[in-house]
Design an enzyme around this catalytic site. Structure first.
Site, short mmCIF file in Angstrom:
data_model
loop_
_atom_site.label_atom_id
_atom_site.label_comp_id
_atom_site.label_asym_id
_atom_site.label_seq_id
_atom_site.Cartn_x
_atom_site.Cartn_y
_atom_site.Cartn_z
CG ASP A 1 -0.91 4.27 2.18
OD1 ASP A 1 0.71 4.81 2.16
OD2 ASP A 1 -1.59 5.37 2.24
CD GLU B 1 3.71 4.32 -0.04
OE1 GLU B 1 4.09 6.04 1.00
OE2 GLU B 1 3.78 3.70 1.11
CB CYS C 1 -8.17 18.89 -8.32
SG CYS C 1 -6.94 19.68 -7.04
CG ASP D 1 -4.66 5.70 5.73
OD1 ASP D 1 -3.57 5.95 5.65
OD2 ASP D 1 -5.38 5.18 6.96
ZN LIG Z 1 -8.09 18.77 -5.22
#
Ligand SMILES: [Zn+2]
Length: 363
Positions: A180, A264, A320, A346
């Site tokens: 990142d 990225e 998730c 981060d």
């Molecule tokens: Zn989550």
């Protein structure tokens, strides 16, 4: 494929003089051809096809320097014209200023005229120049050209360009990491590490800022200002070298350990982050770092994956997959409203970059 190796060279007094003379002759040939072309065009409306060789009788001293360097001045001028005709907004070819800080010339390999020997580089007209070759040229690399340059602090370098055939087999993918971009730390990695700029680098950066301010306070044209400017040029060079060493070291470490590095897609992401942080000046370290990383990985049959710039890497929960509608910039911790996990922002982002990169790679 092309690859350049840059080494410091140590010309003796005579060689140094000849190199400096070549810089001057190259600039002269370029400017002379340009001014004659302009004049000819104004008179006839046609393009003059002139070459450096045409000036050698009138300006005898042009014969003293490497004729291939002069030939490259012609090529550069032709290129400047071509660029202008293709994209007029670039502007008409400009005269080369004597004061330009960048002094260099390029010469080409023909009939074994350039040879890299043990501790010496043989160049046209100069013969053997002492060189500090800190890297070995791999077998099968063919020498193509050499660019000789001089820094504002009077150091000489030779950038030697080679061509080589690419025969690299892809490695089996085991180790993957996501990086990142971080304005402060260069990057934050999904293995929990960060680039961690060395203290000495930050220290010289501070010195640099201080000295720049001092120079701007010195009277223009004063001896003191000249002295301070030379000091500043030296410090700039030091900072640039420290930064480059650091970027090389870091990219080497990562490219050796990981088979796939996910990052990225640059510009917009970085722009937005730097704007948020209110930085007006941004050094291009991250871009340089990525290009170093790219070739170091490629050389080993490994991959650099750039994820789509619209991928919401900061708003997604890496545990998730829930995507938050909004994430405040001030938030250092990411708390997911769905699964309840709390992670460092981060770290969460680097994990997302890694996952998305992997998804793109197998897709
Ligand atoms: Zn989550």
């Amino acid at each position: 494929m092309n690859k350049a190796f840059k080494f410091r060279i140590y010309p003796n007094k005579l060689q140094g003089e000849l190199i400096n003379k070549t810089f001057a002759c190259v600039r002269f040939a370029y400017n002379k051809m340009l001014s004659d072309r302009i004049e000819y065009y104004e008179e006839t409306g046609k393009m003059l096809k002139n070459t450096p060789a045409m000036y050698k009788n009138e300006y005898e001293w042009l014969k003293e320097v490497d004729s291939l360097a002069l030939a490259n001045a012609q090529l550069n001028l032709n290129k400047a014209y071509k660029n202008f005709f293709r994209t007029p907004s670039i502007g008409f070819p400009k005269f080369k200023s004597r004061k330009g800080s960048h002094k260099s010339y390029t010469t080409n390999y023909v009939n074994n005229n350039i040879r890299l020997l043990d501790k010496h580089l043989v160049l046209p007209k100069l013969k053997a120049v002492k060189i500090k070759q800190h890297r070995i040229i791999p077998n099968g690399y063919k020498l193509k050209s050499v660019t000789i340059s001089r820094t504002p602090t009077d150091k000489y370098y030779a950038s030697i360009l080679y061509v080589y055939e690419e025969v690299i087999e892809a490695v089996k993918i085991n180790e993957i990491v996501g990086l990142d971009f971080s304005m402060k730390e260069l990057y934050f990695a999904s293995d929990g590490s960060s680039a961690d700029y060395p203290k000495y680098y930050r220290k010289t950066l501070d010195q640099l800022r201080k000295l720049s301010r001092q120079v701007s306070h010195c009277k223009k044209g004063s001896k003191n200002r000249y002295k301070q400017r030379l000091k500043l040029a030296k410090l700039h060079e030091k900072v640039a070298n420290q930064r480059k060493d650091f970027l090389h070291k870091k990219s080497r470490q990562i490219a050796n350990v990981y088979d796939v590095v996910c990052v990225e897609d640059l510009d917009m992401k970085i722009m937005s982050k730097s704007l948020k942080l209110g930085k007006s000046v941004m050094d291009n370290s991250y871009g340089t770092f990525l290009s170093m990383l790219a070739y170091k990985l490629k050389d080993q049959g490994k991959h650099l994956v750039k994820i789509d710039r619209w991928y919401p890497s900061s708003k997604t929960c890496s545990a998730c997959g829930n995507v938050k509608k909004e994430l405040l910039l001030s938030e250092r911790m990411y708390t997911c409203d769905t699964c309840g996990i709390t992670l460092d922002c981060d770290y969460n982002e680097s994990m997302n970059i890694k996952e998305e990169g992997l998804r793109q790679l197998v897709a």
